[in-house]
Design an enzyme around this catalytic site. Sequence first.
Site, PDB file in Angstrom:
ATOM      1  N   PRO A 130       0.775  -1.161  -0.046  1.00 52.44           N
ATOM      2  CA  PRO A 130       0.005   0.007  -0.098  1.00 52.44           C
ATOM      3  C   PRO A 130       0.996   1.383  -0.041  1.00 52.44           C
ATOM      4  CG  PRO A 130       0.136  -0.695   2.290  1.00 52.44           C
ATOM      5  CD  PRO A 130       0.852  -1.642   1.341  1.00 52.44           C
ATOM      6  N   GLU A 131       2.035   1.282  -0.197  1.00 52.63           N
ATOM      7  CA  GLU A 131       2.875   2.314  -0.069  1.00 52.63           C
ATOM      8  C   GLU A 131       2.614   3.525  -0.912  1.00 52.63           C
ATOM      9  OE1 GLU A 131       5.400  -1.044   1.701  1.00 52.63           O
ATOM     10  OE2 GLU A 131       4.061  -0.646   0.105  1.00 52.63           O
ATOM     11  N   VAL A 132       2.405   3.213  -2.088  1.00 49.84           N
ATOM     12  CA  VAL A 132       2.271   4.423  -3.243  1.00 49.84           C
ATOM     13  C   VAL A 132       0.864   5.080  -2.782  1.00 49.84           C
ATOM     14  CG1 VAL A 132       1.913   4.839  -5.542  1.00 49.84           C
ATOM     15  CG2 VAL A 132       3.818   3.489  -4.985  1.00 49.84           C
ATOM     16  N   GLY A 135       1.440   7.414  -0.170  1.00 55.25           N
ATOM     17  CA  GLY A 135       2.071   8.686  -0.693  1.00 55.25           C
ATOM     18  C   GLY A 135       3.910   8.499  -0.733  1.00 55.25           C
TER      19      GLY A 135
END
Length: 247
Positions: A130-132, A135
């Site tokens: 979920p990093e992208v 942000g």
Amino acid sequence: MGVLGVERRGPVAVLRLHRPDRRNALDAALVEELDAALAAADGDPEVHAAVLTGAPPGFCAGSDLRELAGLPRAGIVRHEERTGLVARRLQWLSKPVVAAVEGFAIGGGFFLAASCDLVVSAGDARWHLPEVPLGWVPPWGLQALVARVGPVAARRLVWGADPLPVRELHRLGAVDELAPPGTAEAHALDLAARLSALPPHAVAATKRALADAAAGPAEALDARAARQFGDDIGTPAARATFERYRA
């Protein structure tokens, strides 16, 4: 048990991430204990393989964003650099490490499992990067993913818009073996025991021979990603994410 449980099953060391109240998220204490336990297992002549797993409810939810939210930007980057170093060291141990994933492997948990020599996952486990959407670029572990699935599939996974079913991850190579729900650890222990029965010097030599191919330019790629991560966490989207965890 502290934040990391260490057990022996004959010649197999079982390392269990144990922060169930935080979904086994990687805080500073857990990262340091994991590094020490891996070094101890590697230096123990009675240990021939290791299994890395997590206490219920799952394997690992990645970095502890609640802890990171209380750090300055430079402290967040240092934490991720340290975690990435521990994950990279998995490739250079002389003994094979098998990841056993139940429940979930999210963010850094996904990359930590992918950094192991073999990955066993329950068929209903949730894997997601979920990093992208949060942000920022993943600050470490990209090379481990690329080595498993190739750059094109890695890009699709890292963008994280649509988590893939575990069976698709198995087809791509991110997961080596599937197990029925609730049996991933037993399956991984059996696999590690079979590896332990092989001549240890031959296993170690084979792992060393393949380390460059598996690890590739991981250190340089992680260093570049960490610099970009440091910039990313100052953006409005990233600041909004950390504000949610400060509340």
